[in-house]
Write an enzyme that holds these catalytic residues in place. Sequence first.
Site, mmCIF file in Angstrom:
data_model
loop_
_atom_site.group_PDB
_atom_site.id
_atom_site.type_symbol
_atom_site.label_atom_id
_atom_site.label_comp_id
_atom_site.label_asym_id
_atom_site.label_seq_id
_atom_site.Cartn_x
_atom_site.Cartn_y
_atom_site.Cartn_z
ATOM 1 N N LYS A 57 9.071 1.932 3.180
ATOM 2 C CA LYS A 57 8.850 2.389 1.801
ATOM 3 C C LYS A 57 7.802 3.501 1.768
ATOM 4 O O LYS A 57 8.020 4.533 1.130
ATOM 5 C CB LYS A 57 8.409 1.193 0.960
ATOM 6 N N GLY A 130 3.359 1.541 -7.340
ATOM 7 C CA GLY A 130 1.984 2.040 -7.274
ATOM 8 C C GLY A 130 1.868 3.276 -6.399
ATOM 9 O O GLY A 130 1.115 4.208 -6.702
ATOM 10 N N ARG A 158 -1.982 -2.105 -13.494
ATOM 11 C CA ARG A 158 -2.701 -1.829 -12.235
ATOM 12 C C ARG A 158 -3.750 -0.727 -12.403
ATOM 13 O O ARG A 158 -3.562 0.220 -13.162
ATOM 14 C CB ARG A 158 -1.687 -1.493 -11.136
ATOM 15 N N ASP A 351 0.104 -5.709 2.938
ATOM 16 C CA ASP A 351 1.297 -6.097 2.176
ATOM 17 C C ASP A 351 1.959 -7.361 2.725
ATOM 18 O O ASP A 351 2.927 -7.852 2.143
ATOM 19 C CB ASP A 351 2.320 -4.961 2.177
ATOM 20 N N ARG A 382 -1.883 -11.378 -5.929
ATOM 21 C CA ARG A 382 -1.144 -12.125 -4.900
ATOM 22 C C ARG A 382 -1.875 -13.372 -4.421
ATOM 23 O O ARG A 382 -1.243 -14.277 -3.882
ATOM 24 C CB ARG A 382 -0.805 -11.204 -3.721
ATOM 25 N N ARG A 423 7.377 -9.298 -3.253
ATOM 26 C CA ARG A 423 6.980 -9.977 -2.006
ATOM 27 C C ARG A 423 6.704 -11.472 -2.217
ATOM 28 O O ARG A 423 6.822 -12.266 -1.289
ATOM 29 C CB ARG A 423 5.774 -9.277 -1.375
HETATM 30 C C1 S3P Z 1 0.719 1.992 0.339
HETATM 31 C C2 S3P Z 1 -0.575 1.582 0.498
HETATM 32 C C3 S3P Z 1 -1.035 0.207 0.248
HETATM 33 C C4 S3P Z 1 0.115 -0.778 0.125
HETATM 34 C C5 S3P Z 1 1.251 -0.224 -0.679
HETATM 35 C C6 S3P Z 1 1.778 1.058 -0.075
HETATM 36 C C7 S3P Z 1 1.069 3.399 0.616
HETATM 37 O O1 S3P Z 1 -1.762 0.160 -0.953
HETATM 38 O O2 S3P Z 1 -0.334 -1.984 -0.419
HETATM 39 O O3 S3P Z 1 2.312 -1.165 -0.741
HETATM 40 O O4 S3P Z 1 2.259 3.706 0.793
HETATM 41 O O5 S3P Z 1 0.149 4.225 0.684
HETATM 42 P P1 S3P Z 1 -3.335 0.545 -0.983
HETATM 43 O O6 S3P Z 1 -3.450 1.823 -0.308
HETATM 44 O O7 S3P Z 1 -3.713 0.605 -2.422
HETATM 45 O O8 S3P Z 1 -4.014 -0.585 -0.266
#
Ligand code: S3P
Length: 477
Positions: A57, A130, A158, A351, A382, A423
């Site tokens: 992703k 996010g 968030r 994650d 979570r 998740r």
């Molecule tokens: C991600 C960073 C992580 C992760 C998210 C994907 C990314 O979040 O939890 O699912 O692709 O940069 P944080 O950077 O806020 O920890």
Amino acid sequence: MRLLREMPLPRVKPAGANPESHGHKPQPKATAKSQVMEFKLHPGGVISGEARVPGDKSISHRAVMLGALAVGETRINGFLEGEDALATVAAFRALGVRIEGPEEGELRVHGVGLHGLKAAGNTLDMGNSGTSIRLLTGILAGQAFDSRLSGDASLCRRPMGRIMRPLELMGARIDADAGDTPPLTVHGGQALAGIHYDLPVASAQVKSCVLLAGLYAAGTTTVTEPAPTRDHTERMLQGFGYEVRRDNDVILLRGGGRLRATDIDVPADISSAAFFLVAASIAPGSELLLTHVGMNPTRTGIINILTLMGADITVQDEREIGGEPVADLLVRYAPLRGIEIPEDQVPLAIDEFPALFVAAACAEGRTVLRGAEELRVKESDRIAAMAEGLSTLGVANEVLEDGIIIDGGRLGGGVIRTHLDHRIAMAFAVAALRAEDEITILDCDHVATSFPGFDALARGLGLQISTRAGGEDGEDA
Ligand code: S3P
């Protein structure tokens, strides 16, 4: 390194390869009144076979973003056709970028260059993602036009202050409708200047947001990380011919350069593979080969932690594809034991904790996690959501401000709420392998944000899972 046993393994088609999916738009979202999907799981099962889980992703998002900002055509293979990555595609189409596909995981992005984006007519809908909203806000802060970004009920809870603060220090102007949560308005036409930013939290999204804004800033942008976080942005910028330097915990780039289109192969997502690493580890008699899994060292905490717990995971055929390490993972059932999770592994497995909590519930003894307060601001809280579900199954646990204590033991059945978090749904589906009774998981639509076809793939590998239309949406919307 151990060799694969000479036993024929059933092959399961990659979940992302759906020939009918042309994926031009995100799947329609469940609205407040629509029916939502539920998972029903019979207890028990053995996991066996071979599978390639869908594309990563984080890498899929970045490939679209950098492809859009590059000069020339970027071809992406193994793209994740999940709702989150498709929200990024839809946003860049709205910003005037021609994107063909995805078709069987292939996407062609006709880059417009760093200064070729156009104002979107409407609010950009980032769905549940996010990563989309935080990284895109960094890019939009450097544009000449205004933008508005929003998302679903989970995303609109968030925190965005963590990106608004550094962007404002660079000269950006961003308003949140309420507090520091989306919807966001990004005011264009601001002259950005490079800053040095000490990240207050270990967050790849914040780091990436600042670096992407740095492409538009005068001078040098530097970011210091309190702990290493995923470095896909830095690696991919270099793959697009943009100079990024790393000196210990400091990352540096200069604004005003240019990205050159390139081809990208997206490895299978280790965060999706995690559910099956745990599944095969906890179900006696299991043996599973997961192929082409992304093994970036900033993402392999799940393997390190499971191995400390006694899991039997063999890393095979390590190779590098398009600047990212990849390997096949052979996992066999092994009795797990509870551990104190080393805090330095937390950002490397951020994650994967829902899946790891299920491993802890099936382990002998006590598992303690601390230093993981970031889990409280993911797609759900979570720590709270997993504690609630584990308690429903009769697993003793104690919630800490920054973690959890889980005592392994017997798992019963029950009805689980996902709190709109993909998740949480997948973790409790895996828990059914060791449960003594049926598990029903409500509100599972969000699984499609990261793992389209999870239920079919899981069924093919031995999970006794069925889906059905459940009650009305809006559990906690
Ligand atoms: C991600 C960073 C992580 C992760 C998210 C994907 C990314 O979040 O939890 O699912 O692709 O940069 P944080 O950077 O806020 O920890």
